[in-house]
Design an enzyme around this catalytic site. Structure first.
Site, mmCIF file in Angstrom:
data_model
loop_
_atom_site.group_PDB
_atom_site.id
_atom_site.type_symbol
_atom_site.label_atom_id
_atom_site.label_comp_id
_atom_site.label_asym_id
_atom_site.label_seq_id
_atom_site.Cartn_x
_atom_site.Cartn_y
_atom_site.Cartn_z
ATOM 1 N N CYS A 11 46.606 41.288 29.996
ATOM 2 C CA CYS A 11 46.596 42.741 29.766
ATOM 3 C C CYS A 11 47.716 43.319 30.637
ATOM 4 O O CYS A 11 48.587 42.571 31.085
ATOM 5 C CB CYS A 11 45.221 43.358 30.046
ATOM 6 S SG CYS A 11 44.604 43.200 31.723
ATOM 7 N N THR A 14 47.876 44.730 33.777
ATOM 8 C CA THR A 14 47.874 44.225 35.153
ATOM 9 C C THR A 14 47.159 42.889 35.281
ATOM 10 O O THR A 14 47.294 42.211 36.295
ATOM 11 C CB THR A 14 47.133 45.207 36.085
ATOM 12 O OG1 THR A 14 45.798 45.371 35.574
ATOM 13 C CG2 THR A 14 47.830 46.553 36.149
ATOM 14 N N HIS A 19 34.852 22.185 47.240
ATOM 15 C CA HIS A 19 35.161 23.313 46.345
ATOM 16 C C HIS A 19 34.087 23.465 45.268
ATOM 17 O O HIS A 19 33.768 24.576 44.855
ATOM 18 C CB HIS A 19 36.549 23.131 45.717
ATOM 19 C CG HIS A 19 37.619 22.978 46.759
ATOM 20 N ND1 HIS A 19 37.910 23.972 47.656
ATOM 21 C CD2 HIS A 19 38.412 21.922 47.066
ATOM 22 C CE1 HIS A 19 38.867 23.551 48.471
ATOM 23 N NE2 HIS A 19 39.187 22.317 48.135
ATOM 24 N N HIS A 52 41.104 24.631 43.677
ATOM 25 C CA HIS A 52 39.960 25.116 44.457
ATOM 26 C C HIS A 52 38.911 25.839 43.620
ATOM 27 O O HIS A 52 37.730 25.788 43.951
ATOM 28 C CB HIS A 52 40.434 26.070 45.561
ATOM 29 C CG HIS A 52 41.128 25.368 46.689
ATOM 30 N ND1 HIS A 52 41.324 25.946 47.928
ATOM 31 C CD2 HIS A 52 41.689 24.124 46.770
ATOM 32 C CE1 HIS A 52 41.965 25.102 48.725
ATOM 33 N NE2 HIS A 52 42.212 23.993 48.034
ATOM 34 N N ASP A 97 45.778 42.419 25.213
ATOM 35 C CA ASP A 97 45.782 43.773 24.655
ATOM 36 C C ASP A 97 47.235 44.123 24.345
ATOM 37 O O ASP A 97 48.141 43.272 24.456
ATOM 38 C CB ASP A 97 45.067 44.770 25.583
ATOM 39 C CG ASP A 97 45.856 45.099 26.847
ATOM 40 O OD1 ASP A 97 46.928 44.491 27.072
ATOM 41 O OD2 ASP A 97 45.402 45.965 27.612
#
Ligand code: RB5
Length: 144
Positions: free
Chosen positions: A64, A66, A132, A97, A7
């Site tokens: 973006c 955060t 995993h 993992h 964004d």
């Protein structure tokens, strides 16, 4: 070959990552945005995720402000393992993992040098499988 998107808050970091990858050289498909005008991050995430789910691309990178909004959006889809990474260890573990197929970063959180290191580590680290994979299968089983 990789697909990338951001964004407005991730635009500048997206451009730096694109330049970094193209210098390898790696082919980069860019779904936008293409300037710093405000856009809605779920719309960009949706464009990118659909092209991974269709099989056109196996892995992608999204940015973006955060990294949180794009992670939430992408992880609504079965088969998408979007991981918000901030440093070497989260990048490495997200591959070993979690078999991450979508790297997410926060353009307002992470510095450029760390971000490029995260990209390099994430691209070059293999999934370890075994126990995993069993855990990833459980995630799919518990998904609605
Ligand atoms: C945009 O202002 C911001 O909300 C977005 O980039 C992201 O951080 C959302 O999680």
């Amino acid at each position: 070959m990789i697909i990338i998107g951001s964004d407005h808050a991730g635009f500048s970091l997206k451009e730096s990552i694109k330049k970094h990858l193209e210098a390898i050289p790696m082919k980069v498909a860019d779904v936008g945005c293409f300037d710093t005008n405000s856009v809605h991050y779920p719309e960009v995430a949706d464009l990118l995720v659909k092209r991974i789910l269709s099989g056109e691309y196996h892995r992608g990178i999204m940015i973006c402000g955060t990294g949180i909004g794009m992670s939430i959006t992408a992880n609504r889809h079965k088969g998408i393992r979007a991981t918000l990474c901030h440093d070497y260890l989260t990048a490495k573990m997200s591959r070993e993992h979690n078999n991450s197929n979508l790297l997410v970063m926060g353009g307002r959180i992470i510095g450029i040098e760390t971000a490029l290191n995260v990209v390099d580590v994430w691209l070059s680290t293999e999934f370890q499988g075994g126990r995993h994979q069993q855990r990833l299968d459980l995630i799919e089983k518990f998904s609605s």
